[in-house]
Every structure is written in structure tokens, then in C-alpha cells.
Design a protein around this motif. Sequence first.
Motif, PDB file in Angstrom:
ATOM      1  N   THR A 214      11.542   7.628 -23.947  1.00 11.24           N
ATOM      2  CA  THR A 214      10.658   6.874 -24.848  1.00 11.24           C
ATOM      3  C   THR A 214      10.961   7.307 -26.281  1.00 11.24           C
ATOM      4  O   THR A 214      11.689   8.277 -26.501  1.00 11.24           O
ATOM      5  N   SER A 215      10.375   6.614 -27.240  1.00  6.68           N
ATOM      6  CA  SER A 215      10.686   6.902 -28.643  1.00  6.68           C
ATOM      7  C   SER A 215      10.227   8.283 -29.090  1.00  6.68           C
ATOM      8  O   SER A 215      10.730   8.830 -30.052  1.00  6.68           O
ATOM      9  N   THR A 217       7.179   8.946 -30.165  1.00  7.12           N
ATOM     10  CA  THR A 217       6.311   8.772 -31.326  1.00  7.12           C
ATOM     11  C   THR A 217       5.160   9.776 -31.266  1.00  7.12           C
ATOM     12  O   THR A 217       4.664  10.223 -32.280  1.00  7.12           O
ATOM     13  N   THR A 218       4.751  10.127 -30.059  1.00  5.12           N
ATOM     14  CA  THR A 218       3.586  10.988 -29.921  1.00  5.12           C
ATOM     15  C   THR A 218       3.874  12.314 -29.225  1.00  5.12           C
ATOM     16  O   THR A 218       2.966  12.983 -28.776  1.00  5.12           O
ATOM     17  N   VAL A 354       6.690  -9.801 -30.009  1.00 14.06           N
ATOM     18  CA  VAL A 354       6.862  -9.333 -28.645  1.00 14.06           C
ATOM     19  C   VAL A 354       6.237  -7.949 -28.580  1.00 14.06           C
ATOM     20  O   VAL A 354       6.484  -7.124 -29.441  1.00 14.06           O
ATOM     21  N   THR A 358       8.622   1.099 -23.328  1.00 10.88           N
ATOM     22  CA  THR A 358       9.743   1.528 -22.499  1.00 10.88           C
ATOM     23  C   THR A 358       9.335   1.413 -21.026  1.00 10.88           C
ATOM     24  O   THR A 358      10.128   1.010 -20.177  1.00 10.88           O
ATOM     25  N   ASP A 440      -2.468   1.974 -25.647  1.00  8.69           N
ATOM     26  CA  ASP A 440      -2.678   1.203 -26.875  1.00  8.69           C
ATOM     27  C   ASP A 440      -4.031   0.512 -26.794  1.00  8.69           C
ATOM     28  O   ASP A 440      -4.461   0.099 -25.713  1.00  8.69           O
ATOM     29  N   ARG A 455      -2.401   2.591 -31.493  1.00  4.07           N
ATOM     30  CA  ARG A 455      -2.252   3.546 -30.402  1.00  4.07           C
ATOM     31  C   ARG A 455      -3.574   4.272 -30.285  1.00  4.07           C
ATOM     32  O   ARG A 455      -4.181   4.599 -31.311  1.00  4.07           O
ATOM     33  N   LYS A 551      10.331   3.969 -35.948  1.00  4.69           N
ATOM     34  CA  LYS A 551       8.871   3.797 -35.932  1.00  4.69           C
ATOM     35  C   LYS A 551       8.208   4.861 -36.779  1.00  4.69           C
ATOM     36  O   LYS A 551       8.615   6.023 -36.762  1.00  4.69           O
TER      37      LYS A 551
HETATM   38  P1  ATP Z   1       6.148   7.892 -26.911  1.00  2.56           P
HETATM   39  O1  ATP Z   1       5.552   7.200 -25.736  1.00  2.56           O
HETATM   40  O2  ATP Z   1       7.241   8.833 -26.535  1.00  2.56           O
HETATM   41  O3  ATP Z   1       5.160   8.499 -27.835  1.00  2.56           O
HETATM   42  P2  ATP Z   1       6.621   5.239 -27.974  1.00  2.56           P
HETATM   43  O4  ATP Z   1       5.388   4.853 -27.250  1.00  2.56           O
HETATM   44  O5  ATP Z   1       6.720   4.878 -29.422  1.00  2.56           O
HETATM   45  O6  ATP Z   1       6.909   6.794 -27.814  1.00  2.56           O
HETATM   46  P3  ATP Z   1       8.192   3.088 -26.949  1.00  2.56           P
HETATM   47  O7  ATP Z   1       8.059   2.881 -25.500  1.00  2.56           O
HETATM   48  O8  ATP Z   1       9.513   2.869 -27.587  1.00  2.56           O
HETATM   49  O9  ATP Z   1       7.854   4.598 -27.255  1.00  2.56           O
HETATM   50  O10 ATP Z   1       7.163   2.190 -27.743  1.00  2.56           O
HETATM   51  C1  ATP Z   1       6.111   1.466 -27.152  1.00  2.56           C
HETATM   52  C2  ATP Z   1       4.951   1.378 -28.114  1.00  2.56           C
HETATM   53  O11 ATP Z   1       5.318   0.672 -29.307  1.00  2.56           O
HETATM   54  C3  ATP Z   1       3.784   0.606 -27.576  1.00  2.56           C
HETATM   55  O12 ATP Z   1       2.981   1.386 -26.725  1.00  2.56           O
HETATM   56  C4  ATP Z   1       3.059   0.186 -28.858  1.00  2.56           C
HETATM   57  O13 ATP Z   1       2.268   1.247 -29.349  1.00  2.56           O
HETATM   58  C5  ATP Z   1       4.207  -0.055 -29.820  1.00  2.56           C
HETATM   59  N1  ATP Z   1       4.548  -1.499 -29.882  1.00  2.56           N
HETATM   60  C6  ATP Z   1       5.563  -2.133 -29.308  1.00  2.56           C
HETATM   61  N2  ATP Z   1       5.587  -3.450 -29.612  1.00  2.56           N
HETATM   62  C7  ATP Z   1       4.535  -3.676 -30.409  1.00  2.56           C
HETATM   63  C8  ATP Z   1       3.979  -4.838 -31.055  1.00  2.56           C
HETATM   64  N3  ATP Z   1       4.531  -6.036 -30.987  1.00  2.56           N
HETATM   65  N4  ATP Z   1       2.850  -4.667 -31.767  1.00  2.56           N
HETATM   66  C9  ATP Z   1       2.279  -3.447 -31.865  1.00  2.56           C
HETATM   67  N5  ATP Z   1       2.759  -2.330 -31.295  1.00  2.56           N
HETATM   68  C10 ATP Z   1       3.865  -2.430 -30.575  1.00  2.56           C
END
Ligand code: ATP
Length: 565
Positions: A214-215, A217-218, A354, A358, A440, A455, A551
Motif C-alpha cells: 500500500t502507499s 500514507t498512514t 474513481v 490497493t 475512509d 480518512r 499522496k
Molecule cells: P496505507 O493504507 O498504507 O496508509 P494508502 O491507504 O494511501 O496507504 P492506497 O491503497 O494506495 O494506500 O490508497 C487508498 C486510499 O486512497 C483510500 O483508502 C482513500 O483514502 C484514498 N483515495 C483513493 N481514491 C480516492 C478518491 N477518488 N477520493 C478520495 N480518496 C481516495
Amino acid sequence: LKPPDRAFHGHSRLLVSDVHSQYESIRRGKQEIPKYFNFASDVLDKWSEIEKVGKRPPNPAFWWVNGKGDEVKWSFEELGFLSRKVANVLTKVCGLQKGDRIIVILPRIPEWWLVYVACMRTGIVIIPGISQLSAKDVLYRLQASKATCIITSDTLAPAVDSVASECQFLKTKLIVSKSKREGWLNLTDLYKNQSADHSCVKTRIQDPMSIFFTSGTTGSPKMTEHSQGSLGFRPLVSERYWLDLTPSDVVWCTADTGWILASVGSLVDPWVFGSCIFIHMLPKIESAAILNTLCEFPIDTLIGAPTLFRMLVQNDLSRYKFMKLKNCMSGGEPLNPEVMEHWKSKTGLDICEVYGQTETGVVCCVFKGMKIKPGSMGKAVPLYDVQIIDKNANILPPGQQGEIAIRSKPLRPLGLFSEYVDNPKKTAESERGDFYVTGDRGIMDEDGYFQFIGRDDDIIISSGYRIGPFEVESALIEHPAVVETAVISSPDPLRGEVVKAFVVLSPTFSSSDLESLTRDLQEHVKKTTAPYKYPRKVEFVQELPKTVTGKIKRNELRKKEWGRM
Ligand code: ATP
Ligand code: MG
């Protein structure tokens, strides 16, 4: 390239259903999903056959340029031929087998697509990684995944060497390079001399295909496993899909190869529809180069992160005339309505949002032709029953804020990840009652449109009000002085926490009086959204901390902010 033959257009729709028709009864729920499925043999090789009998428009399957005059164009037949050679390198030269894991960290070079398809053919599990990773990131990924092989390019090879001694599982290092490197096998040389005879392994539909980090982010990135079914089979059984494509279409997704969006938007999904995947290997995401590419090449569909569109609208868009662009999609982060409006007013095109993760792939989207409600990320995709739920997994009625969740019981829907690898605790934490919870917060309206609030851990609670950062950010970005902004909570003795905005200023405002600009911004937010949401604190910064996928890392800002107490 010749423009796609008009006569093919109507015809090609029929052919899409040729590949799809065999799954019709599954879509209608009259037949169970098959036990075995392999994307390479069941989709790519089918398109190769259709192409061979002259029933696909003269559109490459893969079209790559690098802006320096180099170009690669493959038909499905050529893709098949070359990927079989790579498959033989992986199995015969490297001794890898079905189920083994490879980390693949490559820039947007054609070999990435070959390796990916070769992994499908051999049943090897691919773990894509992002090119900007540091040695420490690579170490974390190699150790966590227990990958036995890594494939990368010159840029990252030294980083891999610097940590390789700490990776006890790593056996083989493959480099894509013009030159040799000590201790590495050279994939570029090896695959050209391999035989193209290879028969695709049989894979069960639930066999792993890819693992994505995953990214992060958290926190630490989590290893998210997807199967042949959740990644490859899913688009075949969706009656309505986020991408509405034909074999005449050309799709450009700018996502980095390490992100699930590239696997979905730049590989699996366009190829399900027999479309052409276009790639510009931009060394850096730069707006002028992107805009020029859209003018020079017959790209129909552009997919990118909101950062991309935020960057593009900073340009004088009236100077560009796009050749064929008709569909724009943005995902990965919320898209500010202001950016959407600006893009629409200058290009005449909508940006369809969209929403996905992940873990889930696409969850909600604005389907082609659907009414766009600014600030909303569209409706649930057909395979998912998406609901807003509370702490006890009760479904909340329309209009109420809660957590966005996907029904996962009694049947886990096709598309949902299999598990967090080696982390049953995290996997269990993602389940609540009959649902998978996204983490979310959102609201669903009466028409089934979802609005993203934030989030769960980004929500600011000030004097009892729940404030989603995105709404405040979107209000701020409407102000001409603001290029980008991140809104978080900041400690406050009276209110517990208050709204604070970090703001990146537009160059034309860089010499403004910051105190009066702060007041200006606060007034602006009070006028555009509910006054209690205005940022009581504003800090001007040069840039915002971001993940490698671009992000905004609000949690990093938050940690610093609360650490200052
Ligand atoms: P980690 O889970 O490791 O902290 P991450 O959640 O950023 O990282 P990703 O799976 O890449 O990893 O990102 C998914 C998240 O990105 C979603 O849960 C949401 O918070 C955000 N997201 C994705 N698309 C959108 C969108 N169109 N609008 C708002 N938020 C979005
Ligand atoms: Mg996440």
C-alpha cells in the motif's frame, strides 16, 4: 499509426463480447466462476488469436515512446512472443517456479510489461515497486516479502547491492540495462536469446498473481495480495466497468509502475477490452510534456492522480489542442471540484472520479455518461455492495456520515484482496460484521452517490464538530494564491483541536504580506464553506510531504504539529 478504421468500430464491439461472451452466464449469476483462470492464456492469447484472423482494428496492443525519438509498438502476438521468452528466463535461467515471489522495480520501460505477463505465464507472483524507493525501502520490501528474485534497472541496483547481504531469501538479481553489472544477470541480453516456446501454467482463480505494498500514507506499507481472479478475472464479469473501452481505443495511465493503479489501468483492464496501452516514459511528470503528448498521439483515455490534473490546470490550456482525448479519470486521492471545473471550462472535458484502494481496486466511480455531482466520487461498481456503516457494523441511512464499507459476507466479492500477507491481525482488523471496512469516512446520498469525507484518522474534531480536511482544502484551493494545501488538526487549549492549513503559495503571491493573506484565506473559507471549518492557523510552506505515489502525508504533518506542544 493509421487512425483506427471506422468500419472496425461497430465490429470491434462484437469482438469485445467474443472475449466476454463466454462469461455472460457468470455475470447473470447462472454459472459459477471457473476453477482455473490465467490472464495470459485466457485473455491475452485470445486477443492474439482474434488479431491473427484480422478481426482486431490495426491498433497496437502496446505503444511506448520516450520523448527522445524511441518508439516500441507491439501487437498482442508480439507481446505473447516476447513475454514467453522472458518466462523462459525466469524459469530456466533463474530456476523460479510457480508461487515464487519477484520484486520488480522498473521505470516505465517496456520490459515491465513483459516481466508482468511472463509472471502470469509462469505463475510467479509479481511484487511491483516504485522507482523512487530508497535502499531502506527496498530492504523493507525484500525482507517483508521474502522475495527470491529482484528485477530492477541501473538506478536502483546500487541500493539493492547495499542491502542484499541482509536479505537472506534473495537469490537472483536481474538487471535491465545496456551494460553488465557484477553479481547480476542481464535480462535484456538473456531474453533475446531465449526460445519463445513456453506453455502457460495452469492457475487456480484464487492463486496469487500480484502483491502490492500500500502507499504507506498512514504507516508501514502493507502487503496486499491479489489473485488471478481479483485482478484478472474481475473486469470480465463486471457488466459495467469504470473503463468503457473498445479495441480501437488508446489508453494512457500515468501511474508509476509500482502502484496498483498501473497494474489495473495500464495493463489488465485495457487489455481485457483489447485496447492499446500507451506509455510515455517521462523521466519526470512534467505538465508541458504531458499536454504535448495528448496533442501528438491519438490518446482517447487519460488516467492519473489528482496531482496530475492539479498540475495541468496551472498551464494555459487554450494553447493545446488534444488529438482525440475524450475520457479523463482521476483516482487515488480526492479531486478538488475547482480543478474539475477549470479543466472542463478550458478543455470541454469532464474528469470522472474513481475511488479505490490497493485492497479493493475500484470501489466507486463516475461511469461514462453518468451525471456528475461535483465533490462526489460516483456510485458503487456492480460487483460491490458498498454501504456506510457505524462502529457496530450497522448500515446507516443516506445522508449520514460513517465508514465506507464493502459487504464481504457470506460471499467475498470478486475483486477484494485475498489478505494482508503474513498479517492475520491486520486482515482481521479490516473486517467488521459482514463488511470489509475501508478506513475512509463518507456519506451516500439518496441516489447512491458517495462523497468522500476523509480518512478516518484525518478527521478533525474541533469544539465537537467533525471536520473532513478535504472540504477545507478544496475551499482554500479556490483562492488564486493557493497551489496546494493540506489541512490537519492542531492542538488548542480551549477547543481541544483546531483546523490548521499548510499552504503552498502560487509564485505570483510569494511576496505578499503573509498576515493579511492569512486573513484573506480565512475569510475566503468562511464564505465558501460552513464558517466553523475555517483554518484558525495557517502556515506557508515550500512543499508538502508526500508518499512516493504523490499522496499528501497528513499524518506526518500532524505528528510534527502535535510534537510541538
Ligand atoms: P496505507 O493504507 O498504507 O496508509 P494508502 O491507504 O494511501 O496507504 P492506497 O491503497 O494506495 O494506500 O490508497 C487508498 C486510499 O486512497 C483510500 O483508502 C482513500 O483514502 C484514498 N483515495 C483513493 N481514491 C480516492 C478518491 N477518488 N477520493 C478520495 N480518496 C481516495
Ligand atoms: Mg490504506
